[in-house]
Design a protein around this motif. Structure first.
Motif, PDB file in Angstrom:
ATOM      1  N   TRP A  29      38.696  38.902  33.868  1.00 18.80           N
ATOM      2  CA  TRP A  29      38.240  40.290  33.909  1.00 18.80           C
ATOM      3  C   TRP A  29      36.991  40.467  33.036  1.00 18.80           C
ATOM      4  O   TRP A  29      36.023  41.128  33.440  1.00 18.80           O
ATOM      5  CB  TRP A  29      39.352  41.233  33.451  1.00 18.80           C
ATOM      6  CG  TRP A  29      38.966  42.682  33.550  1.00 18.80           C
ATOM      7  CD1 TRP A  29      38.369  43.442  32.593  1.00 18.80           C
ATOM      8  CD2 TRP A  29      39.105  43.528  34.695  1.00 18.80           C
ATOM      9  NE1 TRP A  29      38.133  44.709  33.054  1.00 18.80           N
ATOM     10  CE2 TRP A  29      38.582  44.788  34.350  1.00 18.80           C
ATOM     11  CE3 TRP A  29      39.635  43.349  35.964  1.00 18.80           C
ATOM     12  CZ2 TRP A  29      38.573  45.863  35.229  1.00 18.80           C
ATOM     13  CZ3 TRP A  29      39.623  44.416  36.853  1.00 18.80           C
ATOM     14  CH2 TRP A  29      39.103  45.651  36.490  1.00 18.80           C
TER      15      TRP A  29
ATOM     16  N   TYR B 297      34.280  41.046  35.811  1.00 23.50           N
ATOM     17  CA  TYR B 297      34.519  42.445  36.153  1.00 23.50           C
ATOM     18  C   TYR B 297      33.997  43.404  35.084  1.00 23.50           C
ATOM     19  O   TYR B 297      33.959  44.598  35.298  1.00 23.50           O
ATOM     20  CB  TYR B 297      36.020  42.700  36.352  1.00 23.50           C
ATOM     21  CG  TYR B 297      36.604  42.051  37.566  1.00 23.50           C
ATOM     22  CD1 TYR B 297      36.862  42.788  38.725  1.00 23.50           C
ATOM     23  CD2 TYR B 297      36.909  40.690  37.585  1.00 23.50           C
ATOM     24  CE1 TYR B 297      37.412  42.195  39.847  1.00 23.50           C
ATOM     25  CE2 TYR B 297      37.457  40.089  38.708  1.00 23.50           C
ATOM     26  CZ  TYR B 297      37.702  40.840  39.834  1.00 23.50           C
ATOM     27  OH  TYR B 297      38.241  40.250  40.948  1.00 23.50           O
TER      28      TYR B 297
ATOM     29  N   ARG C  51      35.545  39.852  44.368  1.00 24.84           N
ATOM     30  CA  ARG C  51      36.016  41.222  44.455  1.00 24.84           C
ATOM     31  C   ARG C  51      36.259  41.564  45.923  1.00 24.84           C
ATOM     32  O   ARG C  51      35.838  40.854  46.826  1.00 24.84           O
ATOM     33  CB  ARG C  51      35.006  42.196  43.855  1.00 24.84           C
ATOM     34  CG  ARG C  51      33.701  42.304  44.663  1.00 24.84           C
ATOM     35  CD  ARG C  51      32.783  43.361  44.061  1.00 24.84           C
ATOM     36  NE  ARG C  51      31.515  43.419  44.748  1.00 24.84           N
ATOM     37  CZ  ARG C  51      31.269  44.184  45.806  1.00 24.84           C
ATOM     38  NH1 ARG C  51      32.224  44.923  46.323  1.00 24.84           N
ATOM     39  NH2 ARG C  51      30.061  44.196  46.360  1.00 24.84           N
TER      40      ARG C  51
ATOM     41  N   GLY D 209      36.766  46.683  41.407  1.00 23.80           N
ATOM     42  CA  GLY D 209      35.763  45.643  41.232  1.00 23.80           C
ATOM     43  C   GLY D 209      34.490  45.859  42.008  1.00 23.80           C
ATOM     44  O   GLY D 209      33.610  45.004  41.983  1.00 23.80           O
TER      45      GLY D 209
END
Length: 546
Positions: free
Chosen positions: A299, A303, A340, A441
Motif C-alpha cells: 500500500w 497506493y 489497481r 486505487g
C-alpha cells in the motif's frame, strides 16, 4: 542513592542490548519484501505472492525457535549465555544476507531464526527476573513498557539507515549495518553482565517435568519429520509447501503445550490455562499486525502518494532518503500484471498493463513528462511510523495507567490485552476508509491514512504486546517461565505465518476494502472472545499475581 532507584540498574543494559538487536531485525523486515521483489538494483525479482510467502515463513520461524531457545536456557545454558550465543548467530546471519547467493540467503535466514530463538525469550525473561525483587515487583509492567521503548528506538532509526545505505551503496550495505547493530547489542549486554548475574538462575527438572531428551524425541523430532513430510505432499493443503510444512510441524509443539496443562498439578493448572487462552487470541493480533511488512508495504509503495514536496526535496536527496522513478512506458516490472482496478464503460473491472506501477494511479497534473522522473520517499521509511508512535505514546500511556492506579481503577493485565485487540480492530477500518477515498486505487491515497492506521494499531499494540510479556512473567510457574515465554513467541510465530498467508491473497481482492474488512472481522472476533473470558481470566490473575 541506589536504594532509591525506581528500576533495577540492569534495565538500561537490557534496554540498549534489545534496542540494537531490534535495530538489525527491523532493518531487515523493513526492506525484506522490497529486496525480494526488486528487479532493478540487485534484488531477487520475485513476484509479490512468493515474496509474501517467504516473508511470512521467515518471521514465523523467527518466533517459533524461542520455544526451543527458552527450554534450553531454562534447563541447560542459562539466560546470559543463551543471549550471547543468539546475538552472535543473528549478527552472522544478517551479514550473510549481503551475499547474493540463494543458498547463502537461506542459510543466513536459518541463522537469524536460530539466533533469535536463543536471544528473544531469554532477554525478556531475564528482565522479568530482575524485577522479582520486592522493591521493584510493583513496577514490572512499567519496566516492560520502558523495555518496549528500547525495541522501538531501534525500529525507528533502522529504516533511515536502510534507505541511506541501499540508495547510496546497495542492498548489501544495509544488511551489513544490521549485523553491526546486532554485535553492538551483544557487546553492551556483556558489559552489563554483573548487574543481572543474580537473576540468571537455571531451573532444574522437578518431579513430573519431562526431561529435555524426551522433549526432543517426542516434540522436535516429530515436528521435523512431519514438517519435512508435509513439504513433499503432492500439491498443497494450505497454499504452498512452506505453509504446509510450518503448520504441520507446529502440531507436535502445540500438543506439548496442551500436555503441560493436562499434566500440571492443581496449583499450576489455572495459570497455565489462562496463559494458553491469551496465547490463542494473540495469534489473530499478530496475523494482522505483521502485515506491515507485506500488504501495508505494498500500500505504501504503490497506493500512497510518496512524492516529496519541493521545499524538502534537495535536503532529502542529500540524505539519500529518496528513490527516483522515471516515466518510461516500456519499463515493465513484476507488478505490471496487477496493480489497481479500473472499470470500463459497462462497469466491468479491467487491468492496467505495461506501465511503471507507481504512475498507474498518479493524477494527470502530477505525471512527469515521458522520460523525466520524480523523487519519492523510500517505501521503508513508512515502517518507522509505528515505532515513532510507540515512543511518543508510551510515556502518555504509562502516565495514564499511573493515574488510574492512584485511583485504584487501573485495568488488569488481561483487560489491557482485551482492549488492545479491540483498538487494533478499529485500525483496519481506517484502511477501509482509505480504499474508498482513493476510489479503490484509482488515485493515490494521502499518506495520512497509513499514518492514522499505524497510530491506532500502535495503541492496540501497547495495550497488548508488552502486557503479554508481563503476563507470562507474572503467571508462569517459576520452573517453566522461559518455556512459557517461548509459548508466547510460538503464538506470535503462528500469527506471523498467518499474516504471510493473508498477504498472499492481496491480489485476489479486486476491491481492497474487502481485504481490510476481513482483517477487521478477525480482530473483532478475537476481541469478542477475550471479553467473554475476561471475568475468568481476571479471577485467575488476582489469585496468582501478588
Amino acid at each position: 542513592m541506589l536504594e532509591n532507584r525506581k528500576h533495577p540498574v540492569a534495565l538500561p543494559f537490557l534496554f540498549l542490548s534489545e534496542m540494537w538487536e531490534r535495530f538489525g531485525f527491523y532493518l531487515i523486515l523493513g526492506i525484506f519484501q522490497l529486496y525480494l521483489t526488486d528487479t532493478a538494483r540487485g534484488g531477487w525479482g520475485m513476484d509479490r505472492a512468493t515474496a509474501a510467502d517467504i516473508f511470512g515463513t521467515f518471521i514465523a520461524f523467527v518466533y517459533l525457535t524461542p520455544f526451543l531457545g527458552g527450554l534450553i536456557a531454562d534447563r541447560k545454558l542459562g539466560y546470559s549465555k543463551s543471549i550471547i550465543i543468539g546475538g552472535i548467530l543473528m549478527g552472522i546471519g544478517y551479514i550473510g544476507l549481503a551475499v547474493h547467493n540463494l543458498t547463502v540467503f537461506y542459510l543466513s535466514l536459518a541463522l537469524i531464526c536460530i539466533g533469535n530463538g536463543f536471544f528473544k525469550p531469554n532477554i525478556s525473561t531475564l528482565l522479568g527476573n530482575v524485577y522479582n525483587d520486592d522493591k521493584y515487583r510493583s513496577r514490572k509492567d512499567i519496566g516492560y513498557n520502558i523495555f518496549y521503548m528500547g525495541i522501538n528506538i531501534g525500529a525507528l532509526i533502522c529504516n533511515f539507515f536502510a534507505a541511506f545505505l541501499r540508495n547510496s551503496i546497495g542492498w548489501g550495505a544495509a544488511f551489513i549495518a544490521a549485523g553491526i547493530g546486532m554485535f553492538l547489542g551483544v557487546i553492551i549486554f556483556a558489559i552489563g553482565l554483573k548487574h543481572y548475574k543474580h537473576a540468571d538462575v537455571r531451573k532444574p527438572e522437578q518431579e513430573g517435568d519431562m526431561p529435555l531428551s524426551r522433549i526432543f524425541s517426542v516434540v522436535f523430532l516429530p515436528a521435523i519429520i512431519v514438517g519435512v513430510g508435509a513439504w513433499f505432499i503432492p500439491g498443497n493443503v494450505f497454499g504452498s509447501d512452506s505453509t504446509d510444512a510450518f503448520i504441520f510441524a507446529c502440531i507436535p509443539v502445540l500438543f506439548f503445550f496442551v500436555s503441560l496443562l493436562v499434566k500440571a498439578n492443581a496449583n499450576d493448572r489455572k495459570p497455565i490455562s489462562a496463559l494458553l487462552a491469551i496465547f490463542a487470541v494473540s495469534i489473530v493480533f499478530w496475523a494482522v499486525f505483521k502485515q506491515n511488512g507485506t500488504a501495508l508495504t505494498t500500500w505504501a509503495q504503490y497506493y500512497t502518494d510518496r512524492e516529496i514536496p519541493a521545499a524538502i526535496e534537495q535536503p532529502a536527496k542529500s540524505l539519500y532518503l529518496v528513490e527516483t522513478v522515471q516515466n518510461k512506458p516500456d519499463s515493465v516490472t513484476a507488478y505490471d500484471s496487477e496493480f489497481r482496478v479500473i472499470r470500463d464503460a459497462a462497469g466491468k473491472p479491467e487491468k492496467v498493463w505495461g506501465k511503471v506501477p507507481y504512475f498507474q494511479n498518479l493524477s494527470p497534473d502530477q505525471m512527469p513528462a515521458e522520460g523525466s522522473s520524480i523523487s519519492l520517499f523510500n517505501t521503508e521509511l513508512f515502517q518507522s511510523i509505528n515505532p515513532f508512535f510507540v515512543l511518543t505514546l508510551t510515556p502518555l500511556l504509562v502516565a495514564f495507567f499511573a493515574l488510574l492506579r492512584k485511583r485504584n481503577r487501573e485495568p488488569s493485565t488481561p483487560s489491557k490485552i482485551a482492549w488492545g485487540l479491540l483498538i487494533s480492530a478499529i485500525s483496519t477500518l481506517t484502511m477501509v476508509g482509505a480504499v474508498y477515498v482513493c476510489s479503490n486505487g484509482a488515485i493515490k491515497a494521502s499518506p495520512w491514512w497509513l499514518i492514522g492506521c499505524y497510530g491506532i494499531i500502535t495503541v492496540g499494540e501497547l495495550f497488548l504486546s508488552p502486557m503479554g510479556l508481563s503476563l507470562v512473567s507474572k503467571l508462569s510457574p517459576a520452573r517453566i517461565t522461559s518455556l512459557m515465554m517461548g509459548g508466547w513467541f510460538l503464538a506470535t510465530s503462528i500469527g506471523n505465518k498467518l499474516s504471510g498467508i493473508l498477504a498472499t491473497l492481496w491480489d485476489n481482492y479486486d476491491n481492497k476494502a474487502n481485504y481490510f474488512l476481513v482483517n477487521f472481522l478477525l480482530l473483532g472476533s478475537a476481541a469478542a472472545v477475550i471479553f467473554l473470558m475476561l471475568r475468568w481470566l481476571n479471577r485467575i490473575f488476582k489469585a496468582y499475581v501478588k
